[in-house]
Design a protein around this motif. Structure first.
Motif, short mmCIF file in Angstrom:
data_model
loop_
_atom_site.label_atom_id
_atom_site.label_comp_id
_atom_site.label_asym_id
_atom_site.label_seq_id
_atom_site.Cartn_x
_atom_site.Cartn_y
_atom_site.Cartn_z
N GLY A 20 18.63 10.27 -21.90
CA GLY A 20 18.95 8.97 -22.49
C GLY A 20 20.36 8.53 -22.16
N ALA A 21 20.56 7.24 -22.17
CA ALA A 21 21.88 6.67 -21.87
C ALA A 21 22.85 7.01 -23.00
N LYS A 22 24.11 7.20 -22.62
CA LYS A 22 25.15 7.44 -23.62
C LYS A 22 26.45 6.82 -23.14
N THR A 23 26.87 5.79 -23.85
CA THR A 23 28.13 5.12 -23.54
C THR A 23 29.03 5.17 -24.76
N TYR A 24 30.23 4.71 -24.59
CA TYR A 24 31.09 4.44 -25.74
C TYR A 24 31.39 2.95 -25.69
N HIS A 47 32.34 -0.99 -17.51
CA HIS A 47 31.19 -1.76 -17.03
C HIS A 47 30.83 -2.81 -18.07
N ILE A 48 30.26 -3.90 -17.60
CA ILE A 48 29.86 -4.97 -18.50
C ILE A 48 28.37 -5.20 -18.38
N TYR A 49 27.82 -5.78 -19.44
CA TYR A 49 26.43 -6.18 -19.49
C TYR A 49 25.48 -5.03 -19.19
N GLY A 50 25.77 -3.89 -19.79
CA GLY A 50 24.97 -2.70 -19.56
C GLY A 50 24.38 -2.15 -20.85
N PRO A 51 23.94 -0.90 -20.80
CA PRO A 51 23.29 -0.29 -21.96
C PRO A 51 24.23 -0.12 -23.14
N GLN A 52 23.63 -0.20 -24.32
CA GLN A 52 24.29 0.00 -25.61
C GLN A 52 25.36 -1.05 -25.92
N ALA A 53 25.20 -2.21 -25.31
CA ALA A 53 26.00 -3.40 -25.62
C ALA A 53 25.00 -4.49 -26.02
N PRO A 54 25.44 -5.65 -26.46
CA PRO A 54 24.51 -6.69 -26.90
C PRO A 54 23.57 -7.24 -25.82
N THR A 55 23.92 -7.11 -24.58
CA THR A 55 23.19 -7.58 -23.40
C THR A 55 21.88 -8.33 -23.64
N LEU A 56 20.77 -7.63 -23.73
CA LEU A 56 19.46 -8.29 -23.82
C LEU A 56 19.29 -9.17 -25.06
N LEU A 57 20.13 -8.97 -26.05
CA LEU A 57 19.97 -9.70 -27.31
C LEU A 57 20.97 -10.84 -27.47
N SER A 58 21.68 -11.16 -26.41
CA SER A 58 22.66 -12.24 -26.53
C SER A 58 22.66 -13.07 -25.27
#
Length: 149
Positions: free
Chosen positions: A21-25, A38-49
């Protein structure tokens, strides 16, 4: 991101590290990859904004982080493993308040064959995300190892 051939400072390959699984801070940094934003990637608002909104929020944070790094004579920042673990836990907790976990969808990584079924987005909304990432930047020593020049 797993298709870019990225390798950590310890020689680990991101595509191997993220098999479970993905793991970012903060949805913008990855432990073991110092000064890699990185921007617009996993565990950020991306798909929901709205895309430009997420990019603007994250881009501003990254620019401010770089300014802080330069102003304090820091060679690099590296997200702490514990901070990334807590962020992932937070992402799961936020997501569990929604109906997303009840269906195999893009929001749970369900559109990618063989991918771990997990939340891929921060679902707390842009205002909450901004507050959380700003707090993390203000208290960066809590979430990042910082190496001085």
């Amino acid at each position: 991101m797993t298709q870019l051939g990225l390798e950590s400072i310890d020689g680990a390959k991101l595509d191997d590290e993220w098999i479970p699984g993905a793991k970012t801070y903060l949805g913008m940094t990855i432990s073991g990859y110092p000064n890699m934003f990185h921007i617009y990637g996993p565990q950020a608002p991306t798909l929901l904004s709205n895309g430009p909104t997420s990019v603007a929020v994250q881009g501003r944070w990254i620019a401010d982080a770089i300014t802080k790094i330069e102003a304090n004579g820091i060679k690099y920042i590296n997200p702490k493993v514990e901070a990334a673990d807590e962020w992932k836990k937070h992402i799961v907790e936020l997501n569990d308040r929604t109906l997303f976990p009840t269906t195999r969808s893009t929001y749970m990584g369900g559109s990618i064959p063989g991918k771990v079924y997990e939340p891929v987005c921060y679902s707390g909304g842009i205002p909450a995300y901004v507050a959380e990432i700003r707090k993390a930047l203000d208290n960066s020593e809590e979430g990042f190892d910082m190496v001085k020049r």
